[in-house]
Design a protein around this motif. Structure first.
Motif, mmCIF file in Angstrom:
data_model
loop_
_atom_site.group_PDB
_atom_site.id
_atom_site.type_symbol
_atom_site.label_atom_id
_atom_site.label_comp_id
_atom_site.label_asym_id
_atom_site.label_seq_id
_atom_site.Cartn_x
_atom_site.Cartn_y
_atom_site.Cartn_z
ATOM 1 N N GLY A 28 0.785 -1.224 0.000
ATOM 2 C CA GLY A 28 0.000 0.000 0.000
ATOM 3 C C GLY A 28 0.812 1.266 0.000
ATOM 4 O O GLY A 28 0.248 2.359 0.155
ATOM 5 N N ALA A 29 2.136 1.168 -0.190
ATOM 6 C CA ALA A 29 2.984 2.360 -0.194
ATOM 7 C C ALA A 29 2.555 3.325 -1.297
ATOM 8 O O ALA A 29 2.211 2.910 -2.409
ATOM 9 N N CYS A 30 2.611 4.613 -0.972
ATOM 10 C CA CYS A 30 2.145 5.653 -1.893
ATOM 11 C C CYS A 30 3.253 6.654 -2.174
ATOM 12 O O CYS A 30 3.906 7.143 -1.248
ATOM 13 N N ASP A 31 3.442 6.959 -3.436
ATOM 14 C CA ASP A 31 4.271 8.074 -3.862
ATOM 15 C C ASP A 31 3.335 9.274 -4.002
ATOM 16 O O ASP A 31 2.511 9.325 -4.912
ATOM 17 N N SER A 32 3.452 10.232 -3.118
ATOM 18 C CA SER A 32 2.459 11.300 -3.034
ATOM 19 C C SER A 32 2.730 12.477 -3.966
ATOM 20 O O SER A 32 1.984 13.471 -3.934
ATOM 21 N N HIS A 33 3.751 12.380 -4.805
ATOM 22 C CA HIS A 33 4.031 13.525 -5.682
ATOM 23 C C HIS A 33 4.729 13.065 -6.954
ATOM 24 O O HIS A 33 5.944 12.869 -6.985
ATOM 25 N N ILE A 34 3.936 12.901 -8.012
ATOM 26 C CA ILE A 34 4.502 12.625 -9.332
ATOM 27 C C ILE A 34 3.830 13.544 -10.345
ATOM 28 O O ILE A 34 2.769 14.118 -10.087
ATOM 29 N N HIS A 35 4.465 13.696 -11.487
ATOM 30 C CA HIS A 35 3.885 14.415 -12.615
ATOM 31 C C HIS A 35 3.848 13.470 -13.813
ATOM 32 O O HIS A 35 4.714 12.592 -13.951
ATOM 33 N N VAL B 13 5.839 0.274 -4.934
ATOM 34 C CA VAL B 13 4.910 1.381 -4.704
ATOM 35 C C VAL B 13 3.632 1.101 -5.493
ATOM 36 O O VAL B 13 3.659 1.017 -6.719
ATOM 37 N N SER B 14 2.526 0.962 -4.792
ATOM 38 C CA SER B 14 1.296 0.530 -5.467
ATOM 39 C C SER B 14 0.300 1.660 -5.712
ATOM 40 O O SER B 14 -0.707 1.456 -6.387
ATOM 41 N N ARG B 15 0.587 2.856 -5.181
ATOM 42 C CA ARG B 15 -0.329 3.979 -5.326
ATOM 43 C C ARG B 15 0.477 5.253 -5.546
ATOM 44 O O ARG B 15 1.636 5.340 -5.135
ATOM 45 N N ALA B 16 -0.169 6.251 -6.141
ATOM 46 C CA ALA B 16 0.530 7.517 -6.361
ATOM 47 C C ALA B 16 -0.475 8.650 -6.490
ATOM 48 O O ALA B 16 -1.648 8.433 -6.823
ATOM 49 N N VAL B 17 0.017 9.841 -6.248
ATOM 50 C CA VAL B 17 -0.774 11.058 -6.382
ATOM 51 C C VAL B 17 -0.181 11.860 -7.538
ATOM 52 O O VAL B 17 0.980 12.273 -7.493
ATOM 53 N N ILE B 18 -0.999 12.059 -8.558
ATOM 54 C CA ILE B 18 -0.579 12.821 -9.735
ATOM 55 C C ILE B 18 -0.849 14.296 -9.468
ATOM 56 O O ILE B 18 -1.989 14.688 -9.210
ATOM 57 N N ARG C 4 3.927 4.308 8.416
ATOM 58 C CA ARG C 4 2.806 5.236 8.614
ATOM 59 C C ARG C 4 2.830 6.339 7.563
ATOM 60 O O ARG C 4 1.798 6.695 6.985
ATOM 61 N N ILE C 5 4.008 6.876 7.307
ATOM 62 C CA ILE C 5 4.136 7.955 6.324
ATOM 63 C C ILE C 5 3.802 7.452 4.927
ATOM 64 O O ILE C 5 3.090 8.122 4.161
ATOM 65 N N LEU C 6 4.276 6.279 4.583
ATOM 66 C CA LEU C 6 4.082 5.749 3.236
ATOM 67 C C LEU C 6 2.666 5.236 2.985
ATOM 68 O O LEU C 6 2.183 5.285 1.846
ATOM 69 N N VAL C 7 2.007 4.764 4.027
ATOM 70 C CA VAL C 7 0.715 4.088 3.824
ATOM 71 C C VAL C 7 -0.417 4.814 4.542
ATOM 72 O O VAL C 7 -1.317 5.379 3.909
ATOM 73 N N ASP C 8 -0.390 4.809 5.857
ATOM 74 C CA ASP C 8 -1.539 5.301 6.626
ATOM 75 C C ASP C 8 -1.802 6.788 6.383
ATOM 76 O O ASP C 8 -2.957 7.204 6.210
ATOM 77 N N ASN C 9 -0.743 7.585 6.405
ATOM 78 C CA ASN C 9 -0.941 9.015 6.202
ATOM 79 C C ASN C 9 -1.496 9.307 4.813
ATOM 80 O O ASN C 9 -2.361 10.178 4.637
ATOM 81 N N ALA C 10 -0.994 8.580 3.827
ATOM 82 C CA ALA C 10 -1.491 8.788 2.464
ATOM 83 C C ALA C 10 -2.954 8.380 2.341
ATOM 84 O O ALA C 10 -3.734 9.040 1.641
#
Length: 276
Positions: free
Chosen positions: A6-13, A48-53, A259-265
């Motif tokens: 469930g790790a998330c990259d919270s900033h991609i373009h 990384v299975s999720r991301a924020v565009i 927590r930062i990679l998954v829960d917070n996202a």
């Protein structure tokens, strides 16, 4: 470093194909295609299975690629849009349904080709539950802090709040960021270390800032790579695996890092909790 489920990259373009999504005529930069499929292949290798565009400044206020990508991959992505000032309530609602969770505004020093601070647009976004993602310039979080806190939205500060890392943790701009965190309404992206220091990896001056933020408010931090790293042509191009490994140095405690990679996202962007 092994990423948790469930790790998330919270900033991609994302960019391209250029024939379908041309750059704005007043964009100060351009980029080669950086397609969703290219990112997903890389992310799969990194765990990384999720991301924020984040809709890029190169497209100005045109977020069509963002909307199209969210429609194609609703489980994989959430979005942050650069909204035109005249956007209607119906358009906010449509984008919310697609997975947009915030709008990005920037310091006026970053130019008029991107949305600058606007209480009016922020208020309309708040009606749809959106946060304001703000990108300061240099130390001008000093000028914007109280203006941002006056908004009804949750506030997310890009790239270590753009505070120059060379100034360290005692500089007024960084102390202002900590004061903002103390309100409970502000989040920070542990992202873009190459944007706050002129050196190359491992961006050593950034590490004390990261450690201080993790000590101060680990429950309101998210991580991002800033892929595909535009405007880095005259510097060493970051390796995204190295950036994830660097998070292990910034956040050595595994539970806090997860927590930062998954829960917070999940909290900030509305992703469902990963399956056990």
């Amino acid at each position: 470093m092994k990423s948790p489920p469930g790790a998330c990259d919270s900033h991609i373009h994302l960019f391209g194909p250029a024939s379908k999504y041309p750059f704005a005529s007043d964009s100060p930069y351009s980029s080669q295609d950086a397609l969703p499929e290219t990112f997903m292949a890389l992310a799969d290798k990194l765990g990384v299975s999720r991301a924020v565009i984040v809709s890029p400044g190169g497209y100005g206020r045109n977020y069509q690629m963002l909307a199209d990508t969210l429609q194609r991959y609703p489980d994989r992505f959430r979005g942050i849009a650069l909204m035109p000032e005249e956007a209607s309530a119906a358009e906010f609602a449509r984008l919310t349904q697609l997975g947009v969770r915030g709008l990005r505004m920037m310091s006026a020093k970053r130019g008029s080709h991107v949305p600058n601070y606007s209480p009016e647009v922020a208020a309309r976004a708040a009606e749809h539950g959106w946060h304001v993602q703000f990108y300061p310039h240099g130390t001008d979080i000093l000028d914007y802090a109280d203006k941002l806190l006056a908004l009804p939205n949750t506030i997310v500060l890009d790239h270590f709040a753009a505070v120059p890392a060379a100034g360290g943790t005692d500089q007024p701009a960084f102390k202002t960021v900590l004061r903002m965190l103390d309100t409970g309404r502000v989040w920070i992206k542990l992202s873009g270390p190459m944007r706050v220091t002129p050196g190359d990896f491992p961006y050593a001056p950034v590490t004390p800032l990261a450690h201080a933020l993790v000590r101060h408010a680990p429950e309101r931090l998210v991580f991002g790579t800033d892929w595909p790293h535009v405007n880095m042509n005259d510097r060493g191009m970051p390796n995204d695996g190295d950036l994830i490994d660097l998070l292990g140095e910034w956040v050595p405690d595994t539970a806090v890092r997860n927590r930062i990679l998954v829960d917070n996202a999940c909290t900030l962007y509305g992703f469902p909790p990963p399956r056990a």
